[in-house]
Design a protein around this motif. Structure first.
Motif, PDB file in Angstrom:
ATOM      1  N   GLN A  93       0.822  -1.208   0.000  1.00  0.00           N
ATOM      2  CA  GLN A  93       0.000   0.000   0.000  1.00  0.00           C
ATOM      3  C   GLN A  93       0.854   1.255   0.000  1.00  0.00           C
ATOM      4  OE1 GLN A  93      -2.708   0.215   3.330  1.00  0.00           O
ATOM      5  NE2 GLN A  93      -3.098   2.402   3.041  1.00  0.00           N
ATOM      6  N   HIS A  94       1.939   1.234   0.766  1.00  0.00           N
ATOM      7  CA  HIS A  94       2.778   2.419   0.916  1.00  0.00           C
ATOM      8  C   HIS A  94       4.066   2.350   0.096  1.00  0.00           C
ATOM      9  CE1 HIS A  94       0.260   4.142   4.069  1.00  0.00           C
ATOM     10  NE2 HIS A  94       0.149   2.911   4.563  1.00  0.00           N
ATOM     11  N   THR A  95       4.220   1.298  -0.702  1.00  0.00           N
ATOM     12  CA  THR A  95       5.420   1.103  -1.531  1.00  0.00           C
ATOM     13  C   THR A  95       6.679   1.208  -0.684  1.00  0.00           C
ATOM     14  OG1 THR A  95       4.144   2.305  -3.216  1.00  0.00           O
ATOM     15  CG2 THR A  95       6.363   1.628  -3.811  1.00  0.00           C
ATOM     16  N   VAL A  96       6.670   0.480   0.422  1.00  0.00           N
ATOM     17  CA  VAL A  96       7.784   0.499   1.370  1.00  0.00           C
ATOM     18  C   VAL A  96       8.408  -0.894   1.426  1.00  0.00           C
ATOM     19  CG1 VAL A  96       8.306   0.597   3.842  1.00  0.00           C
ATOM     20  CG2 VAL A  96       6.957   2.401   2.790  1.00  0.00           C
ATOM     21  N   PRO A  97       9.715  -1.011   1.257  1.00  0.00           N
ATOM     22  CA  PRO A  97      10.357  -2.325   1.332  1.00  0.00           C
ATOM     23  C   PRO A  97      10.329  -2.876   2.757  1.00  0.00           C
ATOM     24  CG  PRO A  97      11.834  -0.672   0.382  1.00  0.00           C
ATOM     25  CD  PRO A  97      10.679   0.058   0.945  1.00  0.00           C
ATOM     26  N   VAL A  98      10.246  -4.188   2.869  1.00  0.00           N
ATOM     27  CA  VAL A  98      10.348  -4.844   4.169  1.00  0.00           C
ATOM     28  C   VAL A  98      11.311  -6.016   4.037  1.00  0.00           C
ATOM     29  CG1 VAL A  98       8.273  -6.253   3.710  1.00  0.00           C
ATOM     30  CG2 VAL A  98       9.085  -5.945   6.064  1.00  0.00           C
ATOM     31  N   ALA A 116      11.559  12.106   4.376  1.00  0.00           N
ATOM     32  CA  ALA A 116      11.843  10.686   4.613  1.00  0.00           C
ATOM     33  C   ALA A 116      12.179   9.981   3.312  1.00  0.00           C
ATOM     34  CB  ALA A 116      10.636  10.013   5.270  1.00  0.00           C
ATOM     35  N   ASP A 117      13.031   8.976   3.420  1.00  0.00           N
ATOM     36  CA  ASP A 117      13.407   8.165   2.257  1.00  0.00           C
ATOM     37  C   ASP A 117      13.413   6.705   2.679  1.00  0.00           C
ATOM     38  OD1 ASP A 117      14.330   7.548  -0.323  1.00  0.00           O
ATOM     39  OD2 ASP A 117      16.408   7.530   0.368  1.00  0.00           O
ATOM     40  N   TRP A 118      12.921   5.842   1.788  1.00  0.00           N
ATOM     41  CA  TRP A 118      12.906   4.399   2.029  1.00  0.00           C
ATOM     42  C   TRP A 118      13.658   3.726   0.876  1.00  0.00           C
ATOM     43  CZ3 TRP A 118      10.348   2.033   6.214  1.00  0.00           C
ATOM     44  CH2 TRP A 118       9.624   2.917   7.041  1.00  0.00           C
ATOM     45  N   GLU A 128      -0.562   4.096  10.870  1.00  0.00           N
ATOM     46  CA  GLU A 128      -0.440   5.536  11.131  1.00  0.00           C
ATOM     47  C   GLU A 128       0.982   6.036  10.903  1.00  0.00           C
ATOM     48  OE1 GLU A 128      -2.960   7.286  11.466  1.00  0.00           O
ATOM     49  OE2 GLU A 128      -4.526   5.886  12.077  1.00  0.00           O
ATOM     50  N   PHE A 129       1.955   5.243  11.292  1.00  0.00           N
ATOM     51  CA  PHE A 129       3.348   5.628  11.073  1.00  0.00           C
ATOM     52  C   PHE A 129       3.661   5.740   9.584  1.00  0.00           C
ATOM     53  CE2 PHE A 129       7.650   3.973  10.142  1.00  0.00           C
ATOM     54  CZ  PHE A 129       8.402   5.028  10.646  1.00  0.00           C
ATOM     55  N   LEU A 130       3.261   4.734   8.820  1.00  0.00           N
ATOM     56  CA  LEU A 130       3.554   4.750   7.387  1.00  0.00           C
ATOM     57  C   LEU A 130       2.762   5.827   6.659  1.00  0.00           C
ATOM     58  CD1 LEU A 130       3.746   0.912   6.696  1.00  0.00           C
ATOM     59  CD2 LEU A 130       5.650   2.531   6.746  1.00  0.00           C
ATOM     60  N   ALA A 131       1.563   6.151   7.142  1.00  0.00           N
ATOM     61  CA  ALA A 131       0.785   7.214   6.514  1.00  0.00           C
ATOM     62  C   ALA A 131       1.555   8.529   6.509  1.00  0.00           C
ATOM     63  CB  ALA A 131      -0.553   7.382   7.239  1.00  0.00           C
ATOM     64  N   ILE A 132       2.426   8.717   7.509  1.00  0.00           N
ATOM     65  CA  ILE A 132       3.252   9.929   7.572  1.00  0.00           C
ATOM     66  C   ILE A 132       4.632   9.676   6.961  1.00  0.00           C
ATOM     67  CG2 ILE A 132       4.381  11.587   9.104  1.00  0.00           C
ATOM     68  CD1 ILE A 132       2.087  11.092  11.111  1.00  0.00           C
ATOM     69  N   ALA A 133       5.348   8.690   7.505  1.00  0.00           N
ATOM     70  CA  ALA A 133       6.763   8.518   7.175  1.00  0.00           C
ATOM     71  C   ALA A 133       7.011   7.981   5.781  1.00  0.00           C
ATOM     72  CB  ALA A 133       7.426   7.595   8.204  1.00  0.00           C
ATOM     73  N   ALA A 134       6.030   7.290   5.191  1.00  0.00           N
ATOM     74  CA  ALA A 134       6.247   6.747   3.846  1.00  0.00           C
ATOM     75  C   ALA A 134       5.975   7.767   2.753  1.00  0.00           C
ATOM     76  CB  ALA A 134       5.360   5.525   3.632  1.00  0.00           C
ATOM     77  N   HIS A 135       5.435   8.938   3.114  1.00  0.00           N
ATOM     78  CA  HIS A 135       5.019   9.897   2.092  1.00  0.00           C
ATOM     79  C   HIS A 135       5.538  11.313   2.346  1.00  0.00           C
ATOM     80  CE1 HIS A 135       2.298   6.737   0.719  1.00  0.00           C
ATOM     81  NE2 HIS A 135       1.982   6.559   1.988  1.00  0.00           N
ATOM     82  N   HIS A 136       6.370  11.476   3.338  1.00  0.00           N
ATOM     83  CA  HIS A 136       6.854  12.810   3.710  1.00  0.00           C
ATOM     84  C   HIS A 136       8.125  13.149   2.929  1.00  0.00           C
ATOM     85  CE1 HIS A 136       8.235  16.191   6.142  1.00  0.00           C
ATOM     86  NE2 HIS A 136       7.062  16.198   6.758  1.00  0.00           N
TER      87      HIS A 136
END
Length: 266
Positions: free
Chosen positions: A54-59, A245-247, A234-242
């Protein structure tokens, strides 16, 4: 779980304020996400992977080689942002709890040659199952490893190490985790919004003068309750799109840290 709205609002404000500080200076905090103890597909793993997508964040999934199932490799074929790290060999404690020793699979009581053989077997199994999805990095169970074992990791092909917070001087390259979202003692559960804010406050303040170090979020999907997922949402709603921040992609992140470590040592 009843949300503490005041603590939640304080968490949101603090996280946004920190990231605004970096964005205002044209800088970014490098985040990464590690989740431990994967062996097979489960509803909790699906829920975690859905958030990653959903947030295009690697895990980075720390997978236990002895117990891993072919079904996990099949599942990850449809999880484009999931990568595999090596979580020891069997996730078994060999330390003496009766003597007050902390749990560890790769601790001081192990024979180094025996451990090397087991880790080599695990390396081969993960390479076979996951191919290019496997990043040659070791995540020691319980985040503990004896220096004598850390020294032999490059002989196996494990050129990076990931534990919790503290660096290990005998490892070549390290990508650490820093914020564990689970309170493990007395009814394991989400640590709470205040504790999450405080732990991120510390790490984000450190990044103002230590910008190269990635900030690692640590999860354990098999131990999650709804509060853990609420935090991640909630964390990713902010940190994945700010913009502050970089992922980075995990292969790139581990490669960059390896290059940096090699440069420092030469």
């Amino acid at each position: 779980m009843t949300r503490d709205m005041q603590a939640f609002a304080s968490f949101q404000q603090a996280l946004t304020h920190h990231l605004d500080w970096f964005a205002a200076r044209g800088r970014k905090v490098r985040f990464w996400w590690r989740d431990d103890d994967a062996i097979e597909p489960t509803p909790d793993l699906d829920r975690l992977l859905a958030l990653s997508n959903q947030h295009t964040v690697p895990v980075g999934l720390a997978v236990i080689p002895r117990d891993v199932q072919l079904s996990l490799a099949e599942r990850l074929k449809t999880a484009p942002h999931a990568w595999v790290l090596q979580h020891g060999w069997q996730h078994k404690n060999f330390q003496r709890k009766d003597l007050g020793e902390k749990a560890a699979e790769l601790g001081a009581r192990r024979n180094v040659d025996e451990v090397r053989a087991q880790l080599q077997q695990g390396f081969a199994r993960l390479s076979e199952l996951f191919g290019s999805r496997f990043i040659p990095a070791l995540v020691p169970p319980w985040n503990r490893i004896d220096p004598a074992i850390a020294r032999v990791l490059p002989e196996i092909g494990l050129i990076s190490l990931s534990t919790f917070t503290w660096m290990h001087p005998y490892a070549l390259a390290q990508v650490q985790s820093h914020v564990d979202i689970i309170k493990w003692k007395k009814n394991q559960r989400f640590i709470g919004w205040k504790s999450a804010k405080d732990r991120l406050d510390l790490q984000l303040t450190r990044r103002r003068t230590n910008p190269h170090e990635p900030l690692g979020i640590l999860t354990h999907h098999l131990a999650h309750e709804d509060g853990c997922y609420e935090f991640l949402e909630e964390f990713l709603a902010i940190a994945a799109h700010h913009p502050g921040a970089d992922w980075p992609g995990l292969p790139d992140l581990f490669a960059e840290e390896l290059t940096r470590a090699q440069r420092i040592r030469t």
